[in-house]
Motif scaffolding. Structure first.
Motif, PDB file in Angstrom:
ATOM      1  N   THR A   1       0.969  -1.078   0.149  1.00 19.69           N
ATOM      2  CA  THR A   1      -0.105   0.153  -0.005  1.00 19.69           C
ATOM      3  C   THR A   1       0.968   1.151   0.074  1.00 19.69           C
ATOM      4  N   ASP A   2       0.072   2.344  -0.124  1.00 16.17           N
ATOM      5  CA  ASP A   2       0.973   3.651  -0.237  1.00 16.17           C
ATOM      6  C   ASP A   2       1.281   3.849   1.472  1.00 16.17           C
ATOM      7  N   MET A   3       2.521   4.349   1.735  1.00 19.54           N
ATOM      8  CA  MET A   3       2.833   4.417   3.023  1.00 19.54           C
ATOM      9  C   MET A   3       3.800   5.470   3.339  1.00 19.54           C
ATOM     10  N   ARG A   4       3.892   5.920   4.835  1.00 20.23           N
ATOM     11  CA  ARG A   4       5.007   7.025   5.077  1.00 20.23           C
ATOM     12  C   ARG A   4       6.024   6.162   5.963  1.00 20.23           C
ATOM     13  N   LEU A   5       7.363   6.250   5.653  1.00 19.07           N
ATOM     14  CA  LEU A   5       8.384   5.649   6.307  1.00 19.07           C
ATOM     15  C   LEU A   5       9.303   6.775   6.745  1.00 19.07           C
ATOM     16  N   SER A   6       9.565   7.095   7.978  1.00 16.74           N
ATOM     17  CA  SER A   6      10.392   8.178   8.177  1.00 16.74           C
ATOM     18  C   SER A   6      10.116   9.460   7.797  1.00 16.74           C
ATOM     19  N   GLY A   7       8.949   9.607   7.701  1.00 14.10           N
ATOM     20  CA  GLY A   7       8.293  10.964   6.799  1.00 14.10           C
ATOM     21  C   GLY A   7       8.515  11.162   5.496  1.00 14.10           C
TER      22      GLY A   7
ATOM     23  N   PRO B   1       5.372   4.696  -2.269  1.00 10.85           N
ATOM     24  CA  PRO B   1       4.227   4.464  -3.033  1.00 10.85           C
ATOM     25  C   PRO B   1       4.028   2.948  -2.865  1.00 10.85           C
ATOM     26  N   GLN B   2       2.975   2.142  -3.301  1.00 16.35           N
ATOM     27  CA  GLN B   2       2.669   1.003  -3.323  1.00 16.35           C
ATOM     28  C   GLN B   2       3.470   0.120  -4.294  1.00 16.35           C
ATOM     29  N   GLY B   3       4.046  -1.037  -4.329  1.00  8.84           N
ATOM     30  CA  GLY B   3       4.814  -1.818  -5.268  1.00  8.84           C
ATOM     31  C   GLY B   3       6.216  -1.165  -5.115  1.00  8.84           C
ATOM     32  N   PHE B   4       6.945  -0.432  -4.176  1.00 13.56           N
ATOM     33  CA  PHE B   4       7.751   0.157  -4.060  1.00 13.56           C
ATOM     34  C   PHE B   4       8.815  -0.941  -3.611  1.00 13.56           C
ATOM     35  N   VAL B   5      10.110  -1.226  -3.802  1.00 17.42           N
ATOM     36  CA  VAL B   5      11.051  -1.903  -3.110  1.00 17.42           C
ATOM     37  C   VAL B   5      11.809  -1.296  -1.916  1.00 17.42           C
ATOM     38  N   VAL B   6      11.820  -1.921  -0.961  1.00 19.74           N
ATOM     39  CA  VAL B   6      12.314  -1.290   0.338  1.00 19.74           C
ATOM     40  C   VAL B   6      13.259  -2.278   0.860  1.00 19.74           C
TER      41      VAL B   6
END
Length: 180
Positions: free
Chosen positions: A95-101, A105-110
């Motif tokens: 899903t779309d999210m916020r990580l450390s501000g 976007p959805q589908g992004f590799v983290v």
């Protein structure tokens, strides 16, 4: 891989994870454990004494002996902290999210970069030193949760974790006790 609903991106991620798990393995972890022990004679002596208290003359290790080796387990953890065989965990956001501000976007590799976290002073006192004692007694309570996850966490944790840990412990016992 024969599933029709598997996307190319998912297939690529599975292939990358398979490659990483196969190449950067228990063998690398054992090599670094032996390296860290070789560079730290004090630790070596303490470990040798613990192992010799539990190693039978025939070199056959029992389950009860394995459960009574806190210093050896601490040595393994500290080696994995300093020299992790896998540098982090890779996930694709669902899903779309916020990580450390930051908007992710959805589908992004983290990628977590857990190897970096293990070398930061804010999480580990004297982070570049091999100090197995940090995993024992009261010192263990000062370790920040999730600052050390060499096998991942949760539902996608490495399924070979217990086998790898057992293999490292058995190999270290054998090498340190001289039963080669």
């Amino acid at each position: 891989m024969n599933k029709d609903d598997l996307s190319f991106k998912e297939a690529k991620l599975f292939a990358e994870e398979l490659f990483i798990a196969g190449v950067e393995s228990t063998g690398n972890a054992l090599s670094f454990l032996v390296y860290h022990l070789a560079r730290n004679p004090r630790v070596q002596q303490t470990l040798y004494k613990e192992i010799m208290c539990h190693m039978p003359d025939d070199g056959q290790v029992s389950a009860s002996a394995l459960s009574n080796l806190p210093y050896l387990k601490a040595c393994v953890k500290e080696s994995l902290r300093l020299s992790p065989p896998v540098t982090g965990t890779v996930r694709i956001t669902t899903t779309d999210m916020r990580l450390s501000g930051h908007a992710v976007p959805q589908g992004f590799v983290v990628n977590t970069g857990s190897d970096v976290i293990c070398h930061l002073e804010e999480y580990f006192h004297r982070p570049m030193e091999y100090i197995p004692e940090r995993w024992l007694g009261e010192a263990r309570s000062r370790i920040v949760p999730f600052s050390f996850i060499p096998f991942g966490h949760g539902a996608r944790m490495c399924i070979g974790r217990r086998f790898a840990e057992q293999e490292l412990i058995m190999a270290a016992m054998t090498v340190c006790a001289g039963h080669l």
